[in-house]
Write a protein that holds these residues in place. Structure first.
Motif, short mmCIF file in Angstrom:
data_model
loop_
_atom_site.label_atom_id
_atom_site.label_comp_id
_atom_site.label_asym_id
_atom_site.label_seq_id
_atom_site.Cartn_x
_atom_site.Cartn_y
_atom_site.Cartn_z
N THR A 1 40.09 30.54 41.27
CA THR A 1 39.64 31.83 40.74
C THR A 1 40.61 32.94 41.13
N TYR A 2 40.89 33.78 40.16
CA TYR A 2 41.75 34.95 40.38
C TYR A 2 41.20 36.11 39.57
N GLU A 3 41.39 37.31 40.10
CA GLU A 3 41.17 38.46 39.23
C GLU A 3 42.31 38.46 38.22
N LYS A 4 42.06 39.08 37.08
CA LYS A 4 43.08 39.09 36.03
C LYS A 4 44.43 39.50 36.59
N TRP A 5 45.47 38.81 36.17
CA TRP A 5 46.80 39.14 36.69
C TRP A 5 47.33 40.41 36.05
N ASP A 6 48.04 41.14 36.88
CA ASP A 6 48.61 42.40 36.42
C ASP A 6 49.86 42.10 35.59
N THR A 7 49.82 42.47 34.35
CA THR A 7 50.99 42.18 33.50
C THR A 7 51.87 43.41 33.32
N SER A 8 51.46 44.53 33.92
CA SER A 8 52.25 45.76 33.67
C SER A 8 53.68 45.68 34.19
N PRO A 9 53.96 44.97 35.30
CA PRO A 9 55.38 44.93 35.71
C PRO A 9 56.22 43.94 34.90
N LEU A 10 55.60 43.18 34.02
CA LEU A 10 56.36 42.13 33.32
C LEU A 10 57.09 42.70 32.11
N LYS A 11 58.39 42.71 32.20
CA LYS A 11 59.21 43.27 31.12
C LYS A 11 60.15 42.19 30.56
N ILE A 12 60.20 42.14 29.25
CA ILE A 12 61.10 41.18 28.61
C ILE A 12 62.55 41.63 28.80
N HIS B 1 28.95 33.61 39.89
CA HIS B 1 28.06 34.13 40.93
C HIS B 1 28.84 35.09 41.84
N GLY B 2 30.14 35.21 41.57
CA GLY B 2 30.96 36.11 42.38
C GLY B 2 31.68 35.41 43.50
N LEU B 3 31.68 34.07 43.47
CA LEU B 3 32.30 33.31 44.55
C LEU B 3 33.76 32.95 44.22
N HIS B 4 34.51 32.65 45.25
CA HIS B 4 35.85 32.09 45.07
C HIS B 4 35.69 30.59 44.89
N VAL B 5 36.39 30.04 43.92
CA VAL B 5 36.19 28.63 43.60
C VAL B 5 37.53 27.90 43.56
N PHE B 6 37.49 26.67 44.00
CA PHE B 6 38.60 25.74 43.76
C PHE B 6 37.97 24.49 43.17
N ASP B 7 38.54 23.95 42.12
CA ASP B 7 38.02 22.66 41.67
C ASP B 7 39.16 21.71 41.31
N THR B 8 38.87 20.43 41.39
CA THR B 8 39.89 19.42 41.06
C THR B 8 39.19 18.16 40.59
N THR B 9 39.90 17.41 39.76
CA THR B 9 39.28 16.22 39.18
C THR B 9 40.07 14.99 39.59
N GLU B 10 39.38 13.86 39.56
CA GLU B 10 40.09 12.60 39.76
C GLU B 10 39.61 11.63 38.71
N HIS B 11 40.53 11.01 38.03
CA HIS B 11 40.11 10.03 37.03
C HIS B 11 41.20 9.01 36.80
N PRO C 1 38.14 33.75 50.21
CA PRO C 1 39.12 33.00 49.42
C PRO C 1 39.25 31.53 49.83
N VAL C 2 39.38 30.68 48.85
CA VAL C 2 39.61 29.25 49.09
C VAL C 2 40.92 28.87 48.42
N TYR C 3 41.60 27.88 48.96
CA TYR C 3 42.92 27.53 48.44
C TYR C 3 43.03 26.09 47.98
N SER C 4 42.11 25.24 48.47
CA SER C 4 42.23 23.83 48.07
C SER C 4 40.90 23.13 48.29
N GLN C 5 40.88 21.87 47.95
CA GLN C 5 39.72 21.02 48.26
C GLN C 5 39.67 20.76 49.76
#
Ligand SMILES: Cc1ncc(C[n+]2csc(CCOP(=O)(O)OP(=O)(O)O)c2C)c(N)n1
Ligand code: SF4
Lengths: 285, 589
Positions: free
Chosen positions: B382-393, B36-46, B65-69
């Motif tokens: 939730t994150y936008e796709k991470w930028d991998t362009s600076p990642l060099k082996i 829906h375009g929202l920032h989400v945080f989720d966590t489970t307990e079991h 932006p949300v960071y935790s429960q």
């Protein structure tokens, strides 16, 4: 092709004079030389023990690791670079004491590896305690009143665990042992060679004299190496007569054969410089 | 009843018996809100049970932006009565419970909560009426939630179809039919009684919903992981599952080994032969690996190991949270050898730090341990796709074929050459000029066993020197937030998430707080951390263990003990509200 002399590095074995390990070292070098393998094509891994020092004295690639872990170490090496001819050496404590779990699982995996177990029925490096292959009743430093358990039968264990080549050699017969090591290395799949290796310092029961009068070569008798049930029964033979030679041989695809990941290239040769993960990130949308 | 609406701010909890699809249903809802375009945080307990225990899935979604429960709960979906009993008091005034009215008979009086709304929906009957199975009532329940909050059903349907693609068209269609029933019923009967609404935000960026374990996997794949070995252990197992699922696509070998000892030794073998290798486990499994870790230290084999902590000691609380392995991991392995311990604080750091870990491991020919935990492993953000362009082996001093061809013979090659930076040239087996031997015994430059005292000193010093280079290239610790804060929160690892959330709340209240997140426990940047702490007005240490393990590390290294500490070891993650309370107490607010 390296000669046996080429395969001998500068550092000298530190084994006790007369130790059965020298024969195994000689057989390994003979086999590599006679099979025409280049030094850099061979990798020998080992655990810890007198026997496990062997890689230091063959001038090929080596990995002298920790007690009982030669098999998982070589498993990783073989999967990373299956072009290497891979071998493991180690003692009976290493193989069927601390390392038993790996022993069994390596065999069901059937990687193309040759495993030579120096079976001196005693702990050599730690100066003479009982081993899983010590005979019942044996008096050692850790069993001054005699071993209570019965010994493990490495040959039988290897057969039931899925090794596809199972043999027994004897340090008193280098020529025969060389042939076994060659056969093991040429076998495609997991080859297990148990070597009766007298420890002249700490095992005063299972000596060269003990074996000289008992060992006989299975291949000199009418013996069928493809009969698994019979091979298991044969593996129990220990007394007046002790068999050496090939107990059991079969074919099965190796672990690496079944991995499409290795079809075109060894893992180590695969390019990792620019792996694209965009689509997995997309998949998490 | 007319209510004034609160848009795009919702906390939601689904609860029920283990084995009834709580985890996958929760994920569908979480993804739906994300899409829906929202920032989400989720966590489970079991609990550590396959069937019968109580499972919950918590989702929080907002348009910022949300960071935790957080604690207050808006909507509770109860698949059994127990869920209501356990969680009704988490509901805020005006909150609601969605449940199967045919199965659970309750009223507000019986609940003792007149201020919450009861929305019974015949979810099992809806599933049965459509010819579905009992498990499909989850679809009706999710549909009902969407109906109450008047979300976009098409978005929900698409997520449902994407998530369960493998189930086949027919089953999917049936589920959607059932969900629609729940949606329509709830929208028609309850939507006008409920104030919280979710609306599609048009033009919002596409975001992934990703947890720490998956982020570690993707970081490792990007870094060229070729061999992964593991023995299943909660909460690390999802790394094994993810990598095994993708092994053919990326030509990775994943091996479920006979035990953790084998896993660690196998990756040491693979690492020595030249492929990037990793293990992951939890504390008990790591305990089995440490003898081999020490071998890797001595033989200078690069590797990456992940420890996903769970509450200990021993089997402890296998599915629950704790940060109690820090000292164990830092001191793991007998004898002294250089290693790196990185403690990522959220999924994004898991991704980038895992990538970096592989470069560090090869550049410095040492072992990098990623210290995560249950909370970070499973919590999705939730994150936008991470930028991998600076990642060099960067494979460091790895010699290629041309380098080796130039040598006159294998004696030219010293695998353990004593160099200024401690890093020796690295050659892999397979070239005539690189034939050499590695050993766990002390050895000379050629790998020959040596007990010579001077050689020992030279080799030990050389190995330990490698950390200097590593330390110099690592990012410096920073103070995040107000530079003139009245209080500095110190934390490490996953506690970053609730701390950042708490800081947002406190910022809104005008409380000046900043945060020192210690990402690298080893090498510990003593100089910088000391400098930071000396400049703080007050400090509050927050960590998820009984004995303040990071606190002791800080004081041992800097001579400064944090002024206050807030430790939690009830096997639950920190909540931002309790962090705010602690800060306010200290500041007398
Ligand atoms: C984990 C661990 N436990 C114990 C030892 C001590 N240790 C070294 S070699 C050995 C046994 C040696 O016997 P074996 O494996 O049969 O080899 P041998 O020396 O007889 O060739 C033991 C117990 C060790 N190195 N590591
Ligand atoms: S102790 Fe025994 S096994 Fe070890 S070197 Fe001496 S003779 Fe050989």
């Amino acid at each position: 092709m390296p000669s046996v002399a080429d395969l001998t590095p500068k550092s000298k074995p530190t084994w006790c004079p007369g130790c059965g390990d020298f024969a195994i070292l000689a057989a390994v070098k003979n086999a590599i030389s006679q099979l025409g393998l280049q030094k850099h094509e061979v990798m020998i891994a080992s655990g810890i023990g007198c026997s496990s020092k062997l890689p230091h004295w063959v001038d090929v690639n080596g990995f002298h690791s920790i007690h009982g872990r030669g098999l998982p170490i070589i498993t990783g090496i073989k999967l990373a670079n299956h072009k290497l001819h891979c071998m493991v050496t180690g003692g009976d404590g290493d193989g069927v004491g601390i390392g038993t779990n790996h022993f069994i699982h390596a065999m069901r995996r059937n990687l193309d590896i040759t495993y030579i177990m120096h079976d001196n029925q005693i702990y050599g490096l730690t100066k003479g305690q009982t081993s899983p292959t010590s005979e019942k009743g044996m008096h050692t430093k850790s069993t001054p009143f005699g071993v209570i358990e019965i010994p493990i039968n490495p040959i039988g264990l290897a057969i039931v665990s899925g090794a596809t080549f199972v043999a027994q050699g004897y340090s008193g017969n280098i020529k025969h042992l060389t042939e076994l090591v060659k056969q093991g290395m040429q076998h495609r799949g997991f080859a297990f060679i148990n070597v009766l290796q007298p420890c002249v310092t700490f095992n005063h029961v299972n000596t060269f004299e003990f074996f000289d009068s008992r060992v006989y070569n299975l291949q000199e008798e009418n013996y069928d190496t493809t009969n698994k049930a019979n091979a298991i029964i044969k593996s129990e033979e220990w007394g007046e007569r002790i068999p050496i030679g090939v107990f059991y041989e079969t074919r099965r695809s190796t672990y690496a054969d079944e991995l499409p990941q290795l079809k075109d290239q060894a893992l180590v040769d695969q390019d990792i410089s620019n792996i694209n993960v965009e689509h997995i990130m997309e998949y998490l949308y | 009843m007319e209510v004034s609406e609160i848009l795009n701010k919702l906390t939601w909890k689904l609860g029920g018996q283990a084995g009834f699809g709580i985890m996958s249903a929760g994920l569908v809802f979480s993804r739906t809100l994300s899409r829906h375009g929202l920032h989400v945080f989720d966590t489970t307990e079991h609990p550590s049970l396959i069937r019968g225990g109580h499972n919950t899935y918590f989702v929080r979604a907002e348009d910022e932006p949300v960071y935790s429960q957080i604690w207050p709960l808006d909507m509770l979906v109860a698949l059994n009565k127990e869920t209501i009993d356990l969680h009704k008091n988490e509901l805020i005034s005006g909150g609601c419970i969605i449940y199967d009215g045919d199965e659970i008979k309750i009223d507000q009086e019986g609940l003792g909560r007149q201020d919450i709304k009861l929305f019974p929906v015949s979810i099992l009957k809806m599933a049965k009426d459509c010819g579905g199975t009992a498990l499909m009532r989850n679809a009706a329940a999710l549909g009902a939630c969407m109906g109450v909050i008047e979300g976009d059903f098409n978005t929900f349907e698409q997520v449902f179809r994407d998530t369960y693609k493998k189930k086949g068209q027919e089953i999917l269609d049936k589920n959607i039919e059932i969900a629609w029933k729940g949606f329509e019923y709830a929208r028609n009967n309850y939507a006008n009684q409920y104030d919280k609404k979710i609306q599609q935000i048009h033009g919002a960026p596409r975001r992934m919903l990703i947890n720490g374990n998956t982020a570690i996997c993707i970081g490792a794949i990007k870094a060229g992981l070729k061999f992964y070995a593991a023995y299943p252990m909660t909460p690390a197992s999802s790394i094994l599952h993810f990598l095994a699922g993708h092994e053919r696509e990326f030509n990775i070998i994943t091996k479920h080994t006979e035990d953790e000892i084998a896993a660690m030794n196998m990756i040491i073998g693979a690492g020595s032969a030249g492929v990037r290798s990793m293990v992951a486990t939890s504390g008990g499994g790591f305990a089995l690996m440490v003898e081999a870790l020490s071998l890797a230290g001595m033989a200078e084999i690069p590797l990456v190991a992940v420890n996903v902590t769970r509450a200990g000691p021993s089997t402890g609380l296998p599915t629950r949270q704790e940060q109690s392995d820090l000292q164990f991991i830092m001191n793991s392995g007998h004898g002294e050898f250089p290693k790196i311990v990185v403690c990522p604080g959220d999924p994004e750091e898991c991704f980038y730090e895992t990538f970096r870990a592989f470069n560090l491991a090869e550049k410095y020919q040492l072992q990098v341990i990623i210290l995560s935990d249950k909370y970070l492993a499973d919590a999705n953000l939730t994150y936008e796709k991470w930028d991998t362009s600076p990642l060099k082996i960067d494979r460091g001093k790895l010699l290629n074929k041309e380098d080796l061809d130039k040598m006159s013979g294998p004696l030219d090659y010293k695998a353990f050459e004593v160099t200024q930076d401690g890093v020796s040239p690295r050659a892999l087996p397979g070239h005539p000029n690189s034939v050499h031997r590695r050993t766990g015994n002390e050895h000379d430059e050629h790998g020959v066993i040596s007990e010579d005292k001077n050689n020992r000193l030279a080799q030990m010093d050389k190995r330990m020197r490698k950390l200097n280079g590593a330390e110099a290239e690592l990012p410096e610790p920073i103070l995040f937030g107000d530079s003139d804060a009245d209080i500095t929160i110190i934390s490490w690892g996953s506690t970053k998430m609730p701390v950042r959330q708490a800081m947002k709340f406190m910022h809104d209240e005008g409380i000046k707080v900043n945060h020192l997140h210690i990402l690298y426990a080893l090498p510990f940047n003593t100089k910088k951390i000391k400098q930071i702490l000396q400049g703080c007005k007050k400090t509050l240490l927050i960590e998820g263990n009984k004995t303040a393990q990071m606190g002791h590390l800080i004081s041992a290294k800097t001579g400064i003990m944090p002024d206050h500490e807030y430790l939690k070891y009830n096997a639950e993650p920190f909540y931002p509200e309790e962090i705010c309370d602690q800060v306010k107490k200290i500041l007398n607010r």
